[in-house]
Design an enzyme around this catalytic site. Structure first.
Site, PDB file in Angstrom:
ATOM      1  N   LEU A   1     -71.877  -9.343  14.701  1.00 30.53           N
ATOM      2  CA  LEU A   1     -73.187  -9.604  15.324  1.00 30.53           C
ATOM      3  C   LEU A   1     -73.085  -9.514  16.847  1.00 30.53           C
ATOM      4  O   LEU A   1     -72.124 -10.006  17.429  1.00 30.53           O
ATOM      5  CB  LEU A   1     -73.670 -11.015  14.957  1.00 30.53           C
ATOM      6  CG  LEU A   1     -74.064 -11.259  13.503  1.00 30.53           C
ATOM      7  CD1 LEU A   1     -74.455 -12.722  13.318  1.00 30.53           C
ATOM      8  CD2 LEU A   1     -75.216 -10.355  13.098  1.00 30.53           C
TER       9      LEU A   1
ATOM     10  N   GLU B   1     -60.130 -17.534   7.339  1.00 28.26           N
ATOM     11  CA  GLU B   1     -58.926 -17.174   8.081  1.00 28.26           C
ATOM     12  C   GLU B   1     -57.775 -17.174   7.072  1.00 28.26           C
ATOM     13  O   GLU B   1     -57.874 -17.800   6.014  1.00 28.26           O
ATOM     14  CB  GLU B   1     -58.638 -18.250   9.148  1.00 28.26           C
ATOM     15  CG  GLU B   1     -59.670 -18.361  10.238  1.00 28.26           C
ATOM     16  CD  GLU B   1     -59.570 -17.245  11.269  1.00 28.26           C
ATOM     17  OE1 GLU B   1     -58.440 -16.890  11.641  1.00 28.26           O
ATOM     18  OE2 GLU B   1     -60.612 -16.725  11.682  1.00 28.26           O
TER      19      GLU B   1
ATOM     20  N   ALA C   1     -68.550 -12.336  13.838  1.00 35.19           N
ATOM     21  CA  ALA C   1     -68.015 -11.022  13.408  1.00 35.19           C
ATOM     22  C   ALA C   1     -68.708  -9.883  14.160  1.00 35.19           C
ATOM     23  O   ALA C   1     -68.606  -9.817  15.372  1.00 35.19           O
ATOM     24  CB  ALA C   1     -68.125 -10.870  11.891  1.00 35.19           C
TER      25      ALA C   1
ATOM     26  N   ASP D   1     -62.120 -23.594  13.698  1.00 33.01           N
ATOM     27  CA  ASP D   1     -62.605 -22.236  13.943  1.00 33.01           C
ATOM     28  C   ASP D   1     -63.993 -22.267  14.600  1.00 33.01           C
ATOM     29  O   ASP D   1     -64.263 -21.523  15.546  1.00 33.01           O
ATOM     30  CB  ASP D   1     -62.653 -21.493  12.604  1.00 33.01           C
ATOM     31  CG  ASP D   1     -62.982 -20.029  12.791  1.00 33.01           C
ATOM     32  OD1 ASP D   1     -62.212 -19.352  13.484  1.00 33.01           O
ATOM     33  OD2 ASP D   1     -64.020 -19.575  12.270  1.00 33.01           O
TER      34      ASP D   1
ATOM     35  N   VAL E   1     -67.003 -14.296  17.752  1.00 31.96           N
ATOM     36  CA  VAL E   1     -68.116 -15.141  17.297  1.00 31.96           C
ATOM     37  C   VAL E   1     -69.054 -14.280  16.458  1.00 31.96           C
ATOM     38  O   VAL E   1     -69.549 -13.260  16.946  1.00 31.96           O
ATOM     39  CB  VAL E   1     -68.896 -15.726  18.498  1.00 31.96           C
ATOM     40  CG1 VAL E   1     -70.011 -16.633  18.011  1.00 31.96           C
ATOM     41  CG2 VAL E   1     -67.968 -16.470  19.437  1.00 31.96           C
TER      42      VAL E   1
ATOM     43  N   GLY F   1     -66.523 -11.168   7.092  1.00 25.85           N
ATOM     44  CA  GLY F   1     -66.247 -10.025   6.211  1.00 25.85           C
ATOM     45  C   GLY F   1     -65.520  -8.943   6.976  1.00 25.85           C
ATOM     46  O   GLY F   1     -65.776  -8.730   8.165  1.00 25.85           O
TER      47      GLY F   1
ATOM     48  N   LYS G   1     -59.309 -15.108  18.116  1.00 28.07           N
ATOM     49  CA  LYS G   1     -60.011 -16.043  18.994  1.00 28.07           C
ATOM     50  C   LYS G   1     -59.079 -16.872  19.863  1.00 28.07           C
ATOM     51  O   LYS G   1     -59.520 -17.607  20.727  1.00 28.07           O
ATOM     52  CB  LYS G   1     -60.822 -17.032  18.142  1.00 28.07           C
ATOM     53  CG  LYS G   1     -61.921 -16.411  17.351  1.00 28.07           C
ATOM     54  CD  LYS G   1     -62.580 -17.484  16.529  1.00 28.07           C
ATOM     55  CE  LYS G   1     -62.863 -17.192  15.105  1.00 28.07           C
ATOM     56  NZ  LYS G   1     -62.265 -16.247  14.310  1.00 28.07           N
TER      57      LYS G   1
ATOM     58  N   LYS H   1     -65.301 -21.108  18.383  1.00 24.52           N
ATOM     59  CA  LYS H   1     -66.409 -20.164  18.609  1.00 24.52           C
ATOM     60  C   LYS H   1     -67.436 -20.729  19.580  1.00 24.52           C
ATOM     61  O   LYS H   1     -67.877 -20.019  20.497  1.00 24.52           O
ATOM     62  CB  LYS H   1     -67.082 -19.818  17.284  1.00 24.52           C
ATOM     63  CG  LYS H   1     -66.212 -18.940  16.395  1.00 24.52           C
ATOM     64  CD  LYS H   1     -66.865 -18.760  15.053  1.00 24.52           C
ATOM     65  CE  LYS H   1     -66.043 -17.846  14.168  1.00 24.52           C
ATOM     66  NZ  LYS H   1     -66.493 -17.883  12.771  1.00 24.52           N
TER      67      LYS H   1
ATOM     68  N   GLY I   1     -62.111 -12.520   1.584  1.00 26.94           N
ATOM     69  CA  GLY I   1     -61.804 -12.243   2.999  1.00 26.94           C
ATOM     70  C   GLY I   1     -62.740 -12.938   3.973  1.00 26.94           C
ATOM     71  O   GLY I   1     -62.883 -12.494   5.110  1.00 26.94           O
TER      72      GLY I   1
ATOM     73  N   GLU J   1     -66.161  -9.367  21.179  1.00 32.75           N
ATOM     74  CA  GLU J   1     -67.429  -9.634  20.484  1.00 32.75           C
ATOM     75  C   GLU J   1     -67.208 -10.281  19.129  1.00 32.75           C
ATOM     76  O   GLU J   1     -67.959 -11.166  18.720  1.00 32.75           O
ATOM     77  CB  GLU J   1     -68.192  -8.314  20.342  1.00 32.75           C
ATOM     78  CG  GLU J   1     -69.539  -8.400  19.669  1.00 32.75           C
ATOM     79  CD  GLU J   1     -70.510  -9.302  20.419  1.00 32.75           C
ATOM     80  OE1 GLU J   1     -70.574 -10.483  20.043  1.00 32.75           O
ATOM     81  OE2 GLU J   1     -71.169  -8.849  21.360  1.00 32.75           O
TER      82      GLU J   1
END
Ligand code: ADP
Ligand code: ASP
Ligand code: MG
Length: 815
Positions: free
Chosen positions: A613, A667, A611, A678, A609, A797, A579, A682, A664, A606
């Site tokens: 989605l 970060e 992951a 974070d 923000v 994830g 990011k 986003k 996981g 993509e």
């Protein structure tokens, strides 16, 4: 009668010669044959080198002659029974002695005349044909050798003599009238002038020898036997996907060969055209394969393009200036001087204003041409009416060839856009009125990319090869590679995307494989790779210059986020889950977006923000279709959501954060998640993608971490501080309970202002039931006024992030 010609590789050594002889023996059962052979592969080059070496007073020419002598004597030893070797060995020794004497003379004089150079260059065919004739006699007793110089007569233009067809055709016809042999073997390439000196027909000229014979005897067919399965849709040595062309017209074949398809020497077609003698191109090493048939009536084909060829070592000369406009005879003077200098013009374009003429010639002729042209136009140049001739070297011509192009629209458009998309700069364009050929001049360094990408566009059913350069193969990277390995076949078959990973790097090592890394064993390849170095990684990606290159950043590294501009400005796409770049200063974000547009290089992120989605993609579509985002509310931290969903009286804050890390969901530095940084990054990215200008400092961050936790400088101290402040976190939990609410870390953008921070979410809110590590985003827009557009799902994830990166890569493939 059938005429067969075997090229250099077909007679490179005893083993190959045996294959050639087997083909000839077989064919001789069908019909009478005239067989033409080239020099053993590489020998003509060696002879020319020996001549130049001797003329340069360099004794090494002797060494080269010994090498040539050995090659031929080795072949005799293997091909001819020892009892019958003496005569041919003597013949070859005599000729090698003759060659030595000539070269000794050149050495003494310190020069080689064109006439001598032709005698020297012609030894290759003379030696090969005599040896093969003796070997052939073992199999076909009714066979003989005939020296082409006795039948093919030319002018005295040594190096590339012109054939006197009147005399030649008669000599050949007379010879064959009284010929009783089933097979006659001829040396290719060599001929003789009317006054009896040896001449040569130009490099690659053995094909021409065969065509001359075929035309003179009106052969039923001319067969050119070589080392590939016919004439290909592009040079198979450069374009792996090239395919043999089954049938092709004389004109198309001529055009392809003129534009560099070396498989056929360009003048070859001319003599056989008049009597429509079919030409077959066949492979000596796979004789059962059909090959290519060149004739007047090739099969109808749906593809208007027959092939793509190219010529290297081109220079462009441009002559321009107001003095060229409307002045009759400028072009005449230009071409006249080039003709006087014997400079071959390969390519011509002239702007309709007549203001400039641009011609393509060989690099080697460029300096000579410039001097001569500037001299011819010296008065105009002195009067500033014409500029001195501009020379650009190291270019290359790429040509699309096909008889049917004239009946199809938009081919040149497709050609230019395909090249443009791959950042191949077109320097000049030419299209003949016959529309059998569209040629462009490009930089030599781009030729491989251009040929492959054009081939893909016109011949491979639109299959697109994507070449990935992956930086970072940790948790997410590993999943990403696994997903590619698993989907590769599906993508190729269903989406026509050929995905290849060309390079990988972690912080220790990096590995490159131009053919694509074997994904079954990538870990070994990477561990055995060279020492990682970002600068040389960038340099290597650029120098490979592959089509559809994509740099994939799967790190969270600050420095890597700083190199995207280097790729985008080279038309290399960037896909990143990091990011940092998109949330850095607004100007940097803007620059990257601008570079992406300017160089036609996708820049996709993509996974920055939510992951995997499809949040940013959806946003892009909203904006592109004219909608306007007015308000955003979101839970964007899968990690914080996981943490607050699991944090309870029995599961303390410290342990939950640890567990999130293990799984996981955080970060590498968990403080980036817990401090709200974070999430701020986003929402900032969503705000920017919505079209607003904002910097991270403008986002109000209501941090819930005690100052002492924030002040820690490493993970160990950070975790200690979490335990120390257990009370603080328990208080937050108690307050939420008392309000019958849940704790969520919410990002908001409304009325031009943005904030992030903890909120106690009541039961009625759609945010209340956000489970596990899920994310949710609500977009309120001009079209979604009261009920927002909602996107919800797992937002953290390794596997979902990897699939988000994958989706970005596929988006590029589908462009
Ligand atoms: P020979 O020695 O048999 O005359 P050449 O080396 O002159 O063979 O020509 C064959 C070579 O031409 C092939 O090995 C290939 O590298 C090259 N080539 C270039 N363009 C094409 C093409 N379009 N189709 C086939 N071969 C081509
Ligand atoms: N041996 C010659 C050359 O190398 C002619 C040929 O092979 O066709 O150019
Ligand atoms: Mg050839």
């Amino acid at each position: 009668m059938i005429v067969l010609k075997f090229g250099g590789t077909s007679v490179a050594n005893a083993a190959n010669i045996s294959k050639t002889i087997a083909i000839v023996t077989n064919k001789s059962k069908e019909d009478k044959l005239a067989v033409v052979v080239s020099a053993f592969s590489g020998v003509t080059d060696l002879l020319i080198l020996a001549g130049k070496t001797a003329a340069a007073k360099d004794k090494n020419y002797k060494e080269i002659v010994s090498q040539i002598e050995k090659k031929h004597k080795d072949a005799i030893a293997e091909l001819v029974p020892s009892s019958e070797q003496s005569e041919i060995i003597e013949t070859i020794s005599d000729q090698i002695n003759h060659l030595k004497t000539l070269l000794d003379g050149c050495f003494l004089l310190g020069e080689i005349s064109n006439r001598t150079a032709d005698i020297v260059a012609g030894f290759g065919e003379l030696l090969s044909s005599q040896i093969i004739a003796v070997a052939l006699k073992q199999k076909v007793s009714n066979s003989t050798f005939k020296d082409s110089r006795e039948l093919i007569k030319t002018d005295s233009n040594f190096g590339k003599a012109s054939v006197d067809f009147g005399v030649t055709n008669k000599l050949i016809a007379d010879y064959f009238k009284s010929n009783t042999y089933q097979v006659v073997l001829f040396p290719g390439f060599i001929a003789s002038s009317l006054d009896g000196n040896t001449t040569t027909l130009g490099r690659g000229g053995s094909d021409y020898t065969a065509a001359i014979l075929a035309a003179a005897v009106k052969a039923t067919v001319l067969e050119i036997w070589t080392d590939v399965n016919g004439m290909f849709t592009a040079n198979p040595k450069i374009v792996k996907q090239a395919q043999p062309i089954e049938t092709i017209s004389y004109q198309e074949a001529m055009e392809l060969s003129h534009f560099g398809a070396k498989v056929l020497y360009p003048p070859t077609i001319q003599p056989v055209l008049k009597d429509s003698i079919p030409i077959f191109i066949k492979n000596t090493f796979e004789p059962e394969v059909y090959g290519t048939l060149i004739s007047n009536n090739p099969n109808a084909s749906t593809n208007p393009i027959k092939g793509i060829s190219h010529i290297d070592n081109i220079a462009l000369l441009t002559l321009e200036g107001p003095g060229m406009i409307g002045v009759a005879g400028s072009s005449k003077r230009l071409f006249e001087v080039l003709s006087q200098e014997s400079i071959n013009v390969i390519f011509i374009t002239q702007a309709s204003s007549e203001h400039s003429i641009c011609i393509g010639i060989l690099n080697a002729d460029a300096d000579r041409a410039k001097t001569a042209i500037d001299k011819t136009f010296e008065i105009e140049i002195a009067q500033n009416r014409v500029d001195p001739c501009i020379v650009e070297k190291d270019l290359c011509i790429v040509a699309l060839v096909g008889e049917n192009m004239k009946n199809h629209q938009g081919i040149s458009g497709k050609m230019f856009s395909t090249l443009g998309k791959n950042n191949v700069n077109i320097r000049a364009i030419a299209q003949g009125a016959s529309e059998r050929n569209i040629s462009v001049v490009i930089n030599e360094k781009d030729v491989k990319k251009a040929l492959n990408t054009l081939h893909e566009r016109f011949f491979e059913d639109n299959t697109k090869q994507l070449n990935l350069f992956v930086m970072g193969v940790g948790n997410v990277g590993e999943k990403f590679i696994d997903q590619i390995a698993q989907q590769k076949k599906f993508l190729k078959e269903n989406l026509k995307i050929n995905l290849r990973v060309i390079a990988m790097s972690n912080s220790r090592t990096m590995v490159f494989d131009e053919e694509g890394i074997n994904l079954k064993d990538w870990k070994t390849a990477l561990s055995e790779g060279e020492k990682a170095n970002v600068e040389s990684f960038i340099a290597k990606v650029k120098s490979l210059n592959l089509r559809n290159s994509i740099f994939v950043d799967i790190t969270a590294n600050y420095d890597i986020a700083g190199i995207y501009d280097k790729f985008l400005s080279q038309n290399i796409a960037v896909v990143t889950c990091n990011k940092i770049a998109c949330s850095s200063e607004y100007n940097n974000y803007k620059t990257l977006k601008t570079l992406s547009r300017k160089y036609n290089a996708p820049f996709l992120f993509e996974t920055n923000v939510g992951a995997g989605l499809p949040i940013i993609d959806t946003l892009k579509h909203l904006i592109a279709s004219g909608d306007k985002v007015n308000k955003i509310q979101a839970v964007l931290s899968g990690s914080l959501n996981f943490i607050f969903n699991n944090f309870s009286e029995t599961y303390n804050f410290h342990d939950v954060v640890k567990e999130a890390g293990v799984q996981g969901f955080t970060e590498p530095d968990p403080k980036i998640d817990l401090s709200g940084v974070d999430v701020a990054r986003k929402i900032l990215i969503l705000i920017r993608e919505s079209g607003y200008q904002m910097d991270i400092e403008e986002i109000e961050n209501n941090c819930f971490l005690p100052k002492e936790c924030m002040d820690t400088t490493n993970n160990e101290d950070f975790f200690k501080s979490l335990t120390k402040h257990d009370d603080h976190f328990n208080k937050l939990l108690a307050e939420a309970k008392s309000k019958d609410s849940r704790i969520k870390f919410v990002a908001k953008f409304d009325n031009g202002k943005a904030s992030v921070g903890l909120q106690f979410i009541p039961k009625e809110s759609p945010f209340y039931n956000l489970e596990g590590k899920d994310n949710i985003v609500e977009f309120y827009t001009d079209r979604y006024i009261d009920q927002p557009l909602i996107i919800k799902g797992a937002g953290a994830g390794a596997a979902v992030t990897a699939s988000g990166i994958f989706a970005d890569v596929i988006r590029i493939g589908n462009v």
